[in-house]
Design a protein around this motif. Structure first.
Motif, PDB file in Angstrom:
ATOM      1  N   LEU A 256      27.036  -0.306  10.427  1.00 57.49           N
ATOM      2  CA  LEU A 256      25.629  -0.424  10.783  1.00 57.49           C
ATOM      3  C   LEU A 256      24.952  -1.521   9.971  1.00 57.49           C
ATOM      4  CD1 LEU A 256      24.667   3.372  10.748  1.00 57.49           C
ATOM      5  CD2 LEU A 256      25.137   1.977  12.770  1.00 57.49           C
ATOM      6  N   ASP A 257      23.916  -2.088  10.559  1.00 54.11           N
ATOM      7  CA  ASP A 257      22.994  -2.941   9.822  1.00 54.11           C
ATOM      8  C   ASP A 257      21.780  -2.079   9.482  1.00 54.11           C
ATOM      9  OD1 ASP A 257      24.614  -5.170  10.066  1.00 54.11           O
ATOM     10  OD2 ASP A 257      23.664  -5.842  11.923  1.00 54.11           O
ATOM     11  N   VAL A 258      21.524  -1.923   8.191  1.00 60.79           N
ATOM     12  CA  VAL A 258      20.443  -1.037   7.752  1.00 60.79           C
ATOM     13  C   VAL A 258      19.313  -1.871   7.149  1.00 60.79           C
ATOM     14  CG1 VAL A 258      19.784   0.834   6.189  1.00 60.79           C
ATOM     15  CG2 VAL A 258      22.013   0.882   7.334  1.00 60.79           C
ATOM     16  N   TYR A 259      18.109  -1.636   7.657  1.00 67.63           N
ATOM     17  CA  TYR A 259      16.912  -2.310   7.159  1.00 67.63           C
ATOM     18  C   TYR A 259      15.969  -1.265   6.563  1.00 67.63           C
ATOM     19  CZ  TYR A 259      18.408  -6.290  10.035  1.00 67.63           C
ATOM     20  OH  TYR A 259      19.121  -7.323  10.590  1.00 67.63           O
ATOM     21  N   ILE A 260      15.580  -1.453   5.306  1.00 75.88           N
ATOM     22  CA  ILE A 260      14.579  -0.600   4.666  1.00 75.88           C
ATOM     23  C   ILE A 260      13.282  -1.404   4.575  1.00 75.88           C
ATOM     24  CG2 ILE A 260      13.951   0.764   2.653  1.00 75.88           C
ATOM     25  CD1 ILE A 260      16.366   1.859   4.094  1.00 75.88           C
ATOM     26  N   LEU A 261      12.280  -0.996   5.330  1.00 80.00           N
ATOM     27  CA  LEU A 261      10.985  -1.660   5.331  1.00 80.00           C
ATOM     28  C   LEU A 261      10.070  -0.916   4.359  1.00 80.00           C
ATOM     29  CD1 LEU A 261       9.023  -3.048   8.326  1.00 80.00           C
ATOM     30  CD2 LEU A 261       7.862  -1.545   6.720  1.00 80.00           C
ATOM     31  N   LYS A 262       9.674  -1.605   3.285  1.00 78.24           N
ATOM     32  CA  LYS A 262       8.887  -0.965   2.227  1.00 78.24           C
ATOM     33  C   LYS A 262       7.450  -1.484   2.250  1.00 78.24           C
ATOM     34  CE  LYS A 262      10.951  -0.675  -1.791  1.00 78.24           C
ATOM     35  NZ  LYS A 262      11.745  -1.076  -2.982  1.00 78.24           N
ATOM     36  N   SER A 263       6.502  -0.530   2.233  1.00 76.80           N
ATOM     37  CA  SER A 263       5.083  -0.866   2.218  1.00 76.80           C
ATOM     38  C   SER A 263       4.360  -0.048   1.175  1.00 76.80           C
ATOM     39  CB  SER A 263       4.444  -0.611   3.591  1.00 76.80           C
ATOM     40  OG  SER A 263       4.900  -1.499   4.560  1.00 76.80           O
ATOM     41  N   GLN A 264       3.378  -0.665   0.532  1.00 79.16           N
ATOM     42  CA  GLN A 264       2.458   0.038  -0.344  1.00 79.16           C
ATOM     43  C   GLN A 264       1.065  -0.097   0.263  1.00 79.16           C
ATOM     44  OE1 GLN A 264       2.616  -0.910  -4.486  1.00 79.16           O
ATOM     45  NE2 GLN A 264       4.844  -0.765  -4.608  1.00 79.16           N
ATOM     46  N   LEU A 265       0.499   1.012   0.678  1.00 78.25           N
ATOM     47  CA  LEU A 265      -0.796   0.998   1.350  1.00 78.25           C
ATOM     48  C   LEU A 265      -1.881   1.539   0.420  1.00 78.25           C
ATOM     49  CD1 LEU A 265       0.178   2.312   4.902  1.00 78.25           C
ATOM     50  CD2 LEU A 265       0.156  -0.043   4.037  1.00 78.25           C
ATOM     51  N   TYR A 266      -2.861   0.683   0.150  1.00 78.55           N
ATOM     52  CA  TYR A 266      -4.000   1.130  -0.643  1.00 78.55           C
ATOM     53  C   TYR A 266      -5.023   1.758   0.297  1.00 78.55           C
ATOM     54  CZ  TYR A 266      -8.041   1.223  -3.668  1.00 78.55           C
ATOM     55  OH  TYR A 266      -9.124   1.648  -4.383  1.00 78.55           O
ATOM     56  N   THR A 267      -5.460   2.970  -0.035  1.00 83.14           N
ATOM     57  CA  THR A 267      -6.310   3.752   0.856  1.00 83.14           C
ATOM     58  C   THR A 267      -7.611   4.120   0.175  1.00 83.14           C
ATOM     59  OG1 THR A 267      -4.319   4.696   1.853  1.00 83.14           O
ATOM     60  CG2 THR A 267      -6.395   5.795   2.330  1.00 83.14           C
ATOM     61  N   GLU A 268      -8.722   3.929   0.891  1.00 83.00           N
ATOM     62  CA  GLU A 268     -10.029   4.355   0.411  1.00 83.00           C
ATOM     63  C   GLU A 268     -10.613   5.356   1.405  1.00 83.00           C
ATOM     64  OE1 GLU A 268     -12.625   1.102  -0.255  1.00 83.00           O
ATOM     65  OE2 GLU A 268     -11.627   0.443  -2.098  1.00 83.00           O
ATOM     66  N   ILE A 269     -11.130   6.451   0.889  1.00 82.51           N
ATOM     67  CA  ILE A 269     -11.785   7.474   1.717  1.00 82.51           C
ATOM     68  C   ILE A 269     -13.253   7.547   1.304  1.00 82.51           C
ATOM     69  CG2 ILE A 269     -11.870   9.918   2.319  1.00 82.51           C
ATOM     70  CD1 ILE A 269      -8.885  10.049   1.820  1.00 82.51           C
TER      71      ILE A 269
END
Length: 270
Positions: A256-269
């Motif tokens: 398999l070709d494995v892709y790990i997509l990493k995100s850091q989401l800053y959230t304001e409420i």
């Protein structure tokens, strides 16, 4: 002064069985009314409250499905940021949790002609809204509803893709520590912060890639891992562990070709 004739009639009525019947009828009616009010208090009000709470949960679930669709565009780099509105029903809306995702895999290194074990371990956390004892959350690109019984429903499927010998697993970390309670409208603003741009704005996610991968194991910890297990087992058709040592395993010997997509989401409420 009451005429003697009328007084005697009244006295005769009070001593007769008709008077007793009238009193019994009155007492019976009062008793029925009191019983009806009691039943309304014991059964009607709780049933009405449960129906109202069920409607609040459904409304919140639908709002989170729309929210997840827009947040995922930010997480995958299709949009720089997103602002959405959530109607609150007396609970708490917050960024919370300590959930994690770990991906283990076997990688064939064609250069050294050897087998290597690789793994990725990242925090996820979640955006959570409580309605009574029920929780509706965005976690790992999916939406989950946890009921007071402990059952976890997957209301919006995560963006994990496995087709044509390509496996893509998004790993989304929710940053920020705000919270809001009450019955007001609340705004959620999400911005991609993995790689900030030179202008200081929102950035883009990062991608890690491996080829010649087999035997992938995904381990998810947190309050909603039972829902993740059901998702992997029922939707993805991966195997799950009976002893709880892992959430799901793709028993596949293909390269398999494995892709790990990493995100850091800053959230304001707010």
């Amino acid at each position: 002064m009451i005429p003697t004739k009328n007084f005697l009639k009244a006295l005769h009525f009070m001593k007769s069985e008709d008077a007793v019947a009238e009193v019994l009828d009155f007492v019976t009616i009062v008793g029925i009314l009191m019983l009806s009010f009691s039943l309304i208090g014991l059964v009607g009000y709780p049933a009405l409250k449960n129906a109202q709470e069920a409607r609040y949960i459904e409304n919140t679930k639908q709002s989170f499905v729309v929210l997840a669709d827009n947040i995922n565009k930010v997480a995958t780099g299709q949009a720089p940021s997103h602002g959405g509105v959530i109607k609150m029903y007396g609970g708490t809306l917050s960024v919370t949790g300590g959930s994690t995702i770990q991906v283990n895999m076997t990688v064939y290194n064609s250069t050294s002609n050897s087998i290597e074990e690789k793994y990725v371990l990242e925090q996820m956390r979640s955006i959570e809204n409580s309605i009574g004892d029920t929780k509706v959350v965005y976690e790992g690109t999916g939406v989950w509803v946890k009921y007071p019984t402990g059952y976890v429903l997957n209301a919006y499927k995560p963006l994990i893709t496995n087709r044509s010998d390509i496996l893509i697993i998004p790993v989304i970390y929710i940053n920020g520590f705000p919270a809001k309670s009450g019955t007001d409208m609340s705004k959620i603003t999400v911005c991609q912060q993995e790689i900030p741009s030179e202008e200081g704005g929102c950035g883009q996610p990062s991608i890690t890639y491996w080829s010649n991968v087999s035997n992938v194991t995904v381990i998810i910890t947190g309050d909603y891992n039972s829902g993740w297990k059901d998702y992997f087992n029922g939707t993805m058709k991966w195997s799950t562990s009976a002893d709880g040592t892992y959430t799901a395993r793709l028993n596949d010997t293909r390269n398999l070709d494995v892709y790990i997509l990493k995100s850091q989401l800053y959230t304001e409420i707010t």
